[in-house]
Write a protein that holds these residues in place. Structure first.
Motif, short mmCIF file in Angstrom:
data_model
loop_
_atom_site.label_atom_id
_atom_site.label_comp_id
_atom_site.label_asym_id
_atom_site.label_seq_id
_atom_site.Cartn_x
_atom_site.Cartn_y
_atom_site.Cartn_z
N ASN A 114 62.52 31.24 31.30
CA ASN A 114 62.29 32.65 31.59
C ASN A 114 63.39 33.47 30.93
N ASN A 149 55.32 41.97 32.98
CA ASN A 149 55.58 40.65 33.56
C ASN A 149 54.35 39.77 33.39
N LYS A 150 54.23 39.20 32.21
CA LYS A 150 53.13 38.29 31.90
C LYS A 150 53.71 37.04 31.27
N LEU A 151 52.97 35.95 31.33
CA LEU A 151 53.42 34.70 30.72
C LEU A 151 53.32 34.82 29.20
N GLU A 204 46.72 32.16 31.93
CA GLU A 204 47.02 31.77 33.30
C GLU A 204 48.12 30.72 33.35
N ARG A 231 53.75 26.41 33.24
CA ARG A 231 54.24 27.45 34.14
C ARG A 231 53.09 28.41 34.34
N THR A 232 52.76 28.67 35.60
CA THR A 232 51.78 29.69 35.93
C THR A 232 52.54 30.80 36.66
N GLU A 233 51.84 31.83 37.06
CA GLU A 233 52.51 32.90 37.82
C GLU A 233 53.07 32.35 39.13
N GLU A 234 52.40 31.33 39.70
CA GLU A 234 52.80 30.83 41.02
C GLU A 234 53.46 29.45 41.01
#
Length: 181
Positions: A6, A23-25, A66, A118-121
């Motif tokens: 990150n 804030n996106k992957l 995603e 890595r996902t958002e969660e």
């Protein structure tokens, strides 16, 4: 881990609103397609990333990835040398390296090659040595509690298959692979 993957990315240019935060992957694979898009150039089909420019248009609501593939290949330069009595569970920062010529060679597990996503969660990692890690990044942003020990095996299998799809995709086929399974 999160501090490694990150990394803030700053960009400025025509059509990009000042002080905008997105804030996106996204990842390194997106840099070249973004610059190509800014220059009006179409990247070759084999390029895995995608332009970030659509994310800088606040009114646009297009689907975005995603999951983002995380990979670390083997690197013999990061092999550590420890006394055979040292437990692999100790913090390597607390140990002193030994003379390379006189001590056996052990690769510390965190230097082990891995693939994951890595996902958002979530953050899911499969190490080459066989270890698996799963973290809930919403509830455990510092990745302190590995949920792989207690997770439903079906959930782990979904993540593993998703990683396999991401590992083997190329170009625009990655866009579909980055979607939820």
């Amino acid at each position: 881990f999160e501090e490694d993957v990150n990394v803030p990315f700053l960009i400025r240019g025509p059509g990009i609103e000042p002080n905008m935060i997105v804030n996106k992957l996204a990842g390194n694979v997106d840099i070249a397609p973004t610059f190509a898009d800014m220059a009006g150039v179409v990247p070759p089909d084999f390029v895995d990333g995608r332009s970030l420019l659509p994310l800088f248009t606040p009114s646009a609501s297009q689907p975005w990835r995603e999951a983002y593939l995380l990979e670390r290949g083997g690197d013999e330069a990061e092999t550590f040398y420890w006394d055979t009595t040292v437990s692999r569970n100790l913090d390597p920062g607390l140990l002193e390296p030994f003379d390379v010529a006189s001590k056996p060679n052990y690769t510390w597990p965190f230097a082990s090659p891995y693939v994951g996503l890595r996902t958002e969660e979530h953050c899911y990692i499969e190490f080459e040595i066989g270890d698996i890690e799963l973290y809930n990044m919403v509830n455990d942003p510092h990745q302190l509690e590995n949920l792989a020990w207690t997770a439903d095996p079906a959930t782990l299998e979904i993540f593993s298959q998703w990683v396999e799809r991401l590992k083997t995709c190329a170009g625009e086929s990655c866009w579909a692979a980055e979607g939820k399974p």
